[in-house]
Design a protein around this motif. Structure first.
Motif, PDB file in Angstrom:
ATOM      1  N   GLY A  19       0.912  -1.162  -0.049  1.00 38.98           N
ATOM      2  CA  GLY A  19       0.123   0.073  -0.063  1.00 38.98           C
ATOM      3  C   GLY A  19       0.730   1.246   0.017  1.00 38.98           C
ATOM      4  N   ILE A  20       0.142   2.254   0.815  1.00 39.61           N
ATOM      5  CA  ILE A  20       0.810   3.728   0.852  1.00 39.61           C
ATOM      6  C   ILE A  20       2.223   3.584   1.169  1.00 39.61           C
ATOM      7  N   VAL A  21       2.616   2.596   1.985  1.00 40.15           N
ATOM      8  CA  VAL A  21       3.861   2.455   2.936  1.00 40.15           C
ATOM      9  C   VAL A  21       4.945   2.385   1.581  1.00 40.15           C
ATOM     10  N   ALA A  22       4.772   1.481   0.476  1.00 35.26           N
ATOM     11  CA  ALA A  22       5.714   1.329  -0.391  1.00 35.26           C
ATOM     12  C   ALA A  22       5.994   2.568  -1.573  1.00 35.26           C
ATOM     13  N   LEU A  23       4.618   3.336  -1.601  1.00 37.15           N
ATOM     14  CA  LEU A  23       4.806   4.659  -2.280  1.00 37.15           C
ATOM     15  C   LEU A  23       5.649   5.463  -1.661  1.00 37.15           C
ATOM     16  N   GLU A  24       5.440   5.629  -0.500  1.00 37.47           N
ATOM     17  CA  GLU A  24       6.201   6.706   0.467  1.00 37.47           C
ATOM     18  C   GLU A  24       7.555   6.221   0.143  1.00 37.47           C
ATOM     19  N   ALA A  25       8.154   4.970   0.377  1.00 36.81           N
ATOM     20  CA  ALA A  25       9.501   4.487   0.213  1.00 36.81           C
ATOM     21  C   ALA A  25      10.019   5.177  -1.099  1.00 36.81           C
ATOM     22  N   LYS A  26       9.330   4.850  -2.321  1.00 38.03           N
ATOM     23  CA  LYS A  26       9.587   5.308  -3.629  1.00 38.03           C
ATOM     24  C   LYS A  26       9.895   6.692  -3.532  1.00 38.03           C
ATOM     25  N   LEU A  27       8.931   7.359  -3.119  1.00 32.13           N
ATOM     26  CA  LEU A  27       9.111   8.890  -3.194  1.00 32.13           C
ATOM     27  C   LEU A  27      10.131   9.406  -2.219  1.00 32.13           C
ATOM     28  N   LYS A  28      10.603   8.641  -1.250  1.00 32.50           N
ATOM     29  CA  LYS A  28      11.813   9.438  -0.367  1.00 32.50           C
ATOM     30  C   LYS A  28      13.096   9.220  -0.835  1.00 32.50           C
ATOM     31  N   LYS A  29      13.007   8.519  -2.259  1.00 28.60           N
ATOM     32  CA  LYS A  29      14.351   8.229  -2.980  1.00 28.60           C
ATOM     33  C   LYS A  29      14.981   9.484  -3.342  1.00 28.60           C
ATOM     34  N   ASN A  30      14.222  10.692  -3.432  1.00 32.58           N
ATOM     35  CA  ASN A  30      14.635  12.107  -3.807  1.00 32.58           C
ATOM     36  C   ASN A  30      15.014  12.365  -5.048  1.00 32.58           C
ATOM     37  N   ARG A  31      14.689  11.555  -6.149  1.00 34.01           N
ATOM     38  CA  ARG A  31      15.052  11.539  -7.501  1.00 34.01           C
ATOM     39  C   ARG A  31      13.734  11.260  -8.364  1.00 34.01           C
ATOM     40  N   PRO A  32      13.875  11.873  -9.423  1.00 32.65           N
ATOM     41  CA  PRO A  32      12.744  11.395 -10.317  1.00 32.65           C
ATOM     42  C   PRO A  32      12.336   9.930 -10.541  1.00 32.65           C
ATOM     43  N   LEU A  33      11.166   9.440 -10.398  1.00 34.31           N
ATOM     44  CA  LEU A  33      10.908   8.201 -10.486  1.00 34.31           C
ATOM     45  C   LEU A  33      10.674   7.752 -11.902  1.00 34.31           C
ATOM     46  N   ARG A  34      10.850   6.452 -12.367  1.00 33.85           N
ATOM     47  CA  ARG A  34      10.587   6.111 -13.525  1.00 33.85           C
ATOM     48  C   ARG A  34       9.275   5.393 -13.514  1.00 33.85           C
ATOM     49  N   VAL A  35       8.274   5.918 -14.192  1.00 32.44           N
ATOM     50  CA  VAL A  35       6.723   5.284 -14.089  1.00 32.44           C
ATOM     51  C   VAL A  35       6.235   4.713 -15.221  1.00 32.44           C
ATOM     52  N   LYS A  36       6.215   3.638 -15.705  1.00 31.98           N
ATOM     53  CA  LYS A  36       6.037   2.801 -16.744  1.00 31.98           C
ATOM     54  C   LYS A  36       4.285   2.751 -16.934  1.00 31.98           C
ATOM     55  N   LEU A  37       3.873   2.781 -17.999  1.00 36.24           N
ATOM     56  CA  LEU A  37       2.677   2.422 -18.631  1.00 36.24           C
ATOM     57  C   LEU A  37       2.772   1.700 -20.074  1.00 36.24           C
ATOM     58  N   GLY A  38       2.263   0.521 -20.205  1.00 42.92           N
ATOM     59  CA  GLY A  38       2.400   0.052 -21.314  1.00 42.92           C
ATOM     60  C   GLY A  38       0.990  -0.041 -22.012  1.00 42.92           C
TER      61      GLY A  38
END
Length: 391
Positions: A19-38
């Motif tokens: 859930g949200i915990v996983a998203l928070e962990a990704k956002l805390k990387k302090n870099r642009p995330l690579r977000v995929k949509l196929g």
């Protein structure tokens, strides 16, 4: 960060795993995330339901992250078997290429096309050797594949399941490895496919992506997912007037979810105590702005007000003259494009949905004496003006 998460998950987006915990962990990387949509360009005929995942991608772009749009140039030729009782007919590479142009035209309406990565999985899948494909297949068991809901149901019902369909989720998962995705977006019916990418990344030594699943957009009937086959859809490239009229037929209780899913507008950002009719008119305007223009949105609104609130007949009605004296009313409705078949036209007449010069018609005439200037109306939105050609 709470505000960011609320924005990113607008419309009850589900996050897997954790859930949200996983998203928070990704956002805390302090870099642009690579977000995929196929996206698999299997058809050029798109509707608003197809745009929901693109809108989630836009939210990430708004926050400075990198949308990775994968055009399924190879996987579209296989066909996604999700939710189907039979295999999709194969598409040629030329069909896929042509449909891709329509998809990209749509993407440009929603995303800043200059700030996204667009890749075609033909680049890494088309020339793969059999040994490489077998290695990918060895990462999954038949048990896992059969556990996929659509596959299990087909086998239970005795429907055929073809070998190339089993390959689809494996190849789609490999896309995540190729683009090093941090997050993958998909509809709720794509759960198996997008989760498969995590296992594939783990095998190749990459940090596993998290998955964000969007609820399927409920169509105009208020019951089923938006689909052309259900007739409850709004086409992305429909005329502005048609878009506006269809949106105004939406049930009041659907409006807030449409604001989230199609416009990325949180309920708290709407005016309090707004009249439902005004809220729906605003929704229609904003949708048309995306796919047409603000000018077209205002024109469509004025046309709607004249046609339905003031009960006036619109001025720009399509003229129809391709008929003769022997044609029945149902035939004229079919020939003019008002109905897809003569049978449908007959049903509409019996239902009292057809008017001639604002007078309801309740029978299917063997022949009908029409004159130039007569107005034939079906329902609330379809009109034709008769123009007889003199011999």
């Amino acid at each position: 960060m709470k505000d960011q998460i609320k924005y990113l998950t607008c419309g009850n987006v589900e996050i897997l795993p954790h859930g949200i915990v996983a998203l928070e962990a990704k956002l805390k990387k302090n870099r642009p995330l690579r977000v995929k949509l196929g996206i698999d360009p299997t058809s050029p005929d798109l509707h608003l339901g197809h745009t929901v995942c693109l809108q989630i991608l836009k939210r990430f772009q708004d926050l400075g992250h990198i949308p990775i749009l994968i055009i399924g140039g190879f996987t579209a030729q296989l066909g996604d078997p999700t939710g189907r009782n039979e295999a999709r007919p194969p598409l040629s590479e030329e069909d896929v290429k042509k449909n891709s142009e329509t998809y990209l035209e749509q993407v440009a309406k929603i995303l800043d096309i200059n700030k996204i990565e667009i890749v075609n999985n033909n680049a890494w899948l088309r020339d793969m050797k059999l040994a490489e494909i077998l290695k990918l297949m060895s990462l999954n068991t038949v048990n896992q594949i059969i556990a996929k809901e659509a596959f299990g149901e087909r086998l239970d019902k005795g429907f055929p399941l073809y070998m190339h369909e089993i390959l689809y989720p494996i190849l789609q998962a490999y896309d995540s490895v190729q683009v090093k995705a941090d997050i993958e977006i998909g509809g709720q019916d794509q759960r198996f496919n997008v989760l498969a990418g995590r296992e594939m990344q783990k095998h190749f030594g990459q940090e596993e992506q998290i998955v964000m699943l969007a609820p399927l957009l409920i169509g105009l009937d208020g019951k089923k997912k938006m689909s052309k086959s259900f007739g409850n859809y709004i086409g992305v490239f429909e005329a502005a007037n048609e878009m506006y009229g269809k949106t105004m037929s939406l049930a009041d209780e659907q409006m807030l979810s449409w604001y989230c899913q199609l416009l990325n507008i949180l309920p708290e950002n709407l005016k309090e105590n707004q009249n439902p009719r005004d809220l729906k008119m605003q929704l229609a305007r904003e949708i048309i702005k995306i796919y047409h223009s603000e000018e077209k949105a205002l024109e469509a609104e004025q046309d709607f007000i004249k046609r339905f609130q003031k009960r006036e007949i619109p001025e720009d009605i399509k003229e129809f003259s391709d008929f003769n004296e022997e044609h029945t009313l149902a035939q004229i409705m079919h020939l003019s494009g008002m109905c897809e078949s003569i049978g449908e036209a007959k049903r509409k007449i019996k239902e009292g949905a057809v008017k001639l010069n604002n007078e309801k018609l309740l029978e299917e005439f063997k022949s009908i004496n029409l004159k130039t200037g007569d107005i034939l109306q079906l329902g609330k939105r379809k009109f034709i003006k008769i123009k007889k050609i003199e011999n």
